[in-house]
Design an enzyme around this catalytic site. Structure first.
Site, PDB file in Angstrom:
ATOM      1  CB  THR A 113      45.982 101.645 -65.671  1.00  0.00           C
ATOM      2  OG1 THR A 113      45.120 102.990 -65.676  1.00  0.00           O
ATOM      3  CG2 THR A 113      47.490 102.124 -65.548  1.00  0.00           C
ATOM      4  CG  HIS A 114      44.434  96.450 -66.675  1.00  0.00           C
ATOM      5  ND1 HIS A 114      43.119  95.946 -66.673  1.00  0.00           N
ATOM      6  CD2 HIS A 114      44.621  96.957 -65.538  1.00  0.00           C
ATOM      7  CE1 HIS A 114      42.576  96.038 -65.456  1.00  0.00           C
ATOM      8  NE2 HIS A 114      43.429  96.628 -64.535  1.00  0.00           N
ATOM      9  CG  LEU A 115      49.584 100.443 -70.390  1.00  0.00           C
ATOM     10  CD1 LEU A 115      49.995 101.473 -69.900  1.00  0.00           C
ATOM     11  CD2 LEU A 115      49.495 100.400 -71.754  1.00  0.00           C
TER      12      LEU A 115
END
Lengths: 231, 595
Positions: free
Chosen positions: B522-524
């Site tokens: 989820t590291h956008l």
């Protein structure tokens, strides 16, 4: 959800208490045939009797009973899936279901207008139709090898079910079977913690303060569920 | 819509989003004597309710029914691999899992808590210094942050003390003091807590990485290794390695979260007003679009209301911040054809692949034990710690064992070694062997920014409020694939030193497009980046909009390109950095902080 399931767990706990002396020996109790008083057969709420027969047969091919532990039927995976069909998830309540529904490359993900309940209804009908066309009998009445052939056909998207790719149905079924075998028994599956025991997963123990640096040692305690059932 | 909206009593500051960045900004603004309204579209949440043992550690509900995550039925994004495709909605959770509710993803993250490598902050300058401008591939929008590590250091330190971070330092004030990461920059102080114990797999990895000639260190973890009281007076209990970390509120109060570390204090402050169930539709601007006048939102009853404010601070998740800027007309939207405009520009992800190592069947790896932020890493191939010259790519990856706890359904889905069927007796045998005797090693790499990778508004699909969804145009690029493949081969070296029975090195494949169906991370990041040049950044180095000076935008949206590290430590430091300059300069004299 789950009144029947909870009552069942409660009776299992009494049973387990009776077996406390041998519960920690590490054998898979769920595959043990003995039960003090067999529970009344589960009556599905969502699945019709024909669908239920398919589900029981298919689940037991996806997770068969063998030397590694119980099969999906003994773990009550079909019951888990039927109970799930009454949750918001099964109605697609957590999915973005706004039109238009445009099909694209597989890697851009699920684009059908169907929630899990629709996928089961249409998918099982499709599987039984293929079984009838090829072998003249519904899926549940086929020999295991023929059942496996049909499941592999669905898995590899070689069957056609109207506008549902058979692999979409298969993936839905397989995902829910895994969930039913390995989730907490509060949801209706993993009966007797048989899924966790065969895997070596301690469940809700969730405290390894004193075990974290016992390197390479076998953890001696059996699984425990959220309700306190032990294996 | 704002004309009809009910207008509420004005406040000094409105904050959009109740996660880490929002909670930090609210704490700082109330300390400065400002009245704050924090709007969170999800429900109110606390560790006492969402984290109550044992009901909270239900893998099905937490990780497969996404109890604490964004409600995609109301709002999602569309995704495509290139601008020739039709983007399609992200209808079911898979590749990334944005949070929702008070605490945001900070309630149920894992806890890996890094300081960004100094070189990453001036990546463009550093690459040109070392290899020349010709080294930057065509189409890569490589940029500097416009802020240095030395400037941020006090705020990294502050965030670690608030989070109760456990770790082993290497260098403090220029002196080597410990066995921490030899590539890490000098610190002004110790970590507030010593490093967590190594789980068995991390212990094995540490030994093997050393034998392979690398420099392993304990991951800095916002999971308390001991009982701790932070500077706000918030209390944490010691992590017991329960194995239910990512996706769960921490029943031990060991994992730092806004809900444990900031909100208990903030909720008691008379100047703080938290409103849950409030979805912000737009930031209102004055007639010439140069100043924000407040925000319009739908309240829990579905009524549209306007909250006037002197300042608006956007602290939603990365892509929600970008979307709100686009919906509100703050900053010029990015045009990928001309490579002009800034909002939506430099959208990036994280380039993670997980390899698996099988040990002898006599070795039990106990993967159910875990702490979300704990583990052992080496940085020999991260950032500018190695010579990229002969390798010909930009970027890098830390490599680690970060065992957050592998639970039963996840293990069943992961299955056995490559070639194992997905079901039946062969699956069962392979899956059980893998769960009991394997370990997982990640290459947690950077992802560079490219001219044709960006965010804009979708022309077709809308959210539950009738507003356009955000559209992601994203694919993996050769530079990043080559980086991943090089670093994953180093995992092979470690596995050999470990005496592996079997190894599956997972690498990105050339020509295989980004797949939205498989969880990656989820590291956008990026999309509204910080910088020194208004032509290439939406925010100045204080995270202030270049165009609307009373709007600040805090989050991983500010990263000009991806880094090898997890983003939360950097987001928290940037929040404290921006808050410091708002408090010391902006409040006394509102206007642009950079010219």
């Amino acid at each position: 959800m789950g009144i029947g399931g909870l009552r069942f767990i409660s009776s299992r706990r009494q049973f387990m208490r009776g077996l406390a002396g041998i519960a920690a020996c590490g054998t898979s109790l769920a595959s043990h045939p003995a039960r003090s008083r067999p529970p009344a057969p589960y009556v599905p709420r969502f699945f019709t009797s024909a669908e239920w027969a398919f589900l029981i047969a298919a689940c037991d091919r996806l997770i068969p009973a063998d030397e590694n532990g119980p099969g999906a039927r003994a773990l009550d995976v079909p019951r888990f899936i039927d109970m799930q069909m009454d949750t918001p998830y099964a109605f697609g309540a957590q999915w973005y279901m706004h039109a238009p529904f445009v099909q694209g490359p597989d890697n851009l993900g699920y684009q059908l207008p169907y929630a899990p309940r629709d996928l089961y209804r249409r998918g099982i009908a499709g599987m039984n139709a293929h079984a009838a066309t090829r072998h003249g009998r519904p899926f549940a009445d086929l020999a295991p090898a023929l059942q496996d052939d049909l499941l592999r056909g669905a898995e590899n998207n070689r069957l056609v079910f109207g506008d549902i790719p058979s692999s979409v149905f298969f993936d839905q079924l397989l995902a829910n079977v895994m969930e039913g075998a390995f989730s907490d028994p509060v949801h209706g599956g993993n009966t007797g913690l048989g899924g966790w025991t065969m895997l070596g997963f301690p469940g809700a123990r969730a405290d390894f303060m004193d075990w974290v640096d016992r390197y390479g040692a076998h953890y001696p305690l059996g699984s425990v569920s959220i309700s306190g059932e032990t294996a | 819509m704002s004309d009809d909206a009910r207008r509420l009593k004005p406040v000094d500051v409105v904050i959009v989003g109740g996660g880490w960045a929002g909670s930090i900004m609210a704490k700082e603004m109330t300390e400065a004597g400002r009245s704050v309204v924090m709007l969170e579209r999800g429900p109110d949440r606390s560790t006492a309710s969402e984290g109550a043992y044992p009901a909270s550690i239900d893998e099905l509900e937490a990780n497969f029914r996404y109890k604490l995550f964004q409600d995609l039925s109301k709002n999602t994004v569309t995704i495509r691999n290139n601008s020739q495709q039709t983007a399609l909605p992200y209808r079911r959770m898979a590749a990334f899992l944005p949070g929702e509710g008070v605490g945001g993803a900070g309630l149920h993250w894992s806890g890996v808590h890094f300081r960004i490598p100094p070189d990453d902050l001036r990546m463009r300058s550093r690459v040109i210094e070392k290899y020349g401008a010709g080294f930057i591939p065509e189409g890569m929008n490589l940029q500097d942050y416009g802020v240095t590590y030395e400037e941020l250091e006090p705020f990294f330190d502050k965030a670690e003390k608030v989070f109760g971070t456990s770790g082993e330092p290497y260098m403090i004030n220029g002196k080597v003091v410990g066995k921490g990461n030899v590539f890490s920059p000098s610190r002004s102080d110790h970590f507030p807590l010593p490093a967590l114990k190594d789980v068995y797999t991390a212990h094995l990895f540490r030994k093997a990485a050393e034998e392979a000639g690398f420099h392993p260190y304990s991951l800095p973890a916002a999971n308390a290794s001991r009982q701790y009281v932070n500077p706000y007076g918030a209390q944490m209990g010691p992590c017991n390695f329960c194995g239910y970390c990512s996706g769960y509120a921490c029943y031990m109060y060991s994992k730092a979260s806004p809900n444990v570390n900031i909100l208990p204090v903030l909720r008691q402050h008379p100047l703080f007003d938290l409103r849950a169930g409030c979805h912000v539709l737009k930031v209102e601007l004055d007639a010439d679009g140069r100043r924000a006048t407040g925000v319009t939102y739908t309240d829990p009853d579905g009524k549209v209301v306007t909250q006037p404010a002197e300042m608006v601070i956007l602290t939603a998740f990365q892509f929600h911040n970008v979307r709100l800027m686009l919906l509100s007309g703050i900053g010029r939207p990015y045009d990928p054809v001309r490579n002009e405009g800034v909002v939506g520009r430099n959208f990036v992800y994280q380039n993670v692949t997980t390899s698996t190592v099988w040990l002898d069947r006599g070795v039990e790896t106990n993967q159910y034990i875990g702490a979300g932020g704990g583990g052992v890493a080496f940085d020999d191939f991260n950032s500018e710690n190695f010579d990229h010259g002969p390798l010909g790519f930009v970027g890098g990856s830390p490599v680690w064992v970060n065992q957050a706890g592998v639970r039963a359904i996840a293990a069943a889905h992961s299955g056995g070694p490559p070639g194992t069927p997905r079901w039946g007796s062969a699956w069962k045998a392979g899956m059980i062997d893998t769960y009991r005797h394997s370990l997982r090693i990640d290459a947690h790499g950077s992802n560079m920014a490219y001219r044709d990778v960006y965010l804009d508004l979708d022309p077709t699909w809308k959210d539950a409020y009738g507003q356009p969804l955000l559209r992601m145009t994203f694919d993996w690029k050769d530079n990043d694939i080559r980086m991943n493949r090089y670093v994953v081969d180093r995992i092979g070296d470690v596995a050999k030193a470990m005496g592996a029975r079997r190894v599956n090195l997972t690498k990105r494949e050339f020509g295989r497009p980004f797949d939205t169906r498989q969880y990656q991370t989820t590291h956008l990041g990026g999309g509204a980046v910080m910088g020194s040049d208004p032509g290439t950044s939406a925010l100045n180095r204080y995270l202030q909009s270049w165009d609307v000076h009373n709007v600040f935008v805090i989050g991983a949206n500010a990263f000009p390109q991806g880094t090898g590290y997890n983003p939360t430590g950097m987001v928290a430091a940037l929040a404290y950095w921006a808050a410091h300059h708002i408090r010391t300069t902006y409040l006394a004299s509102p206007g642009p902080l950079a010219g």
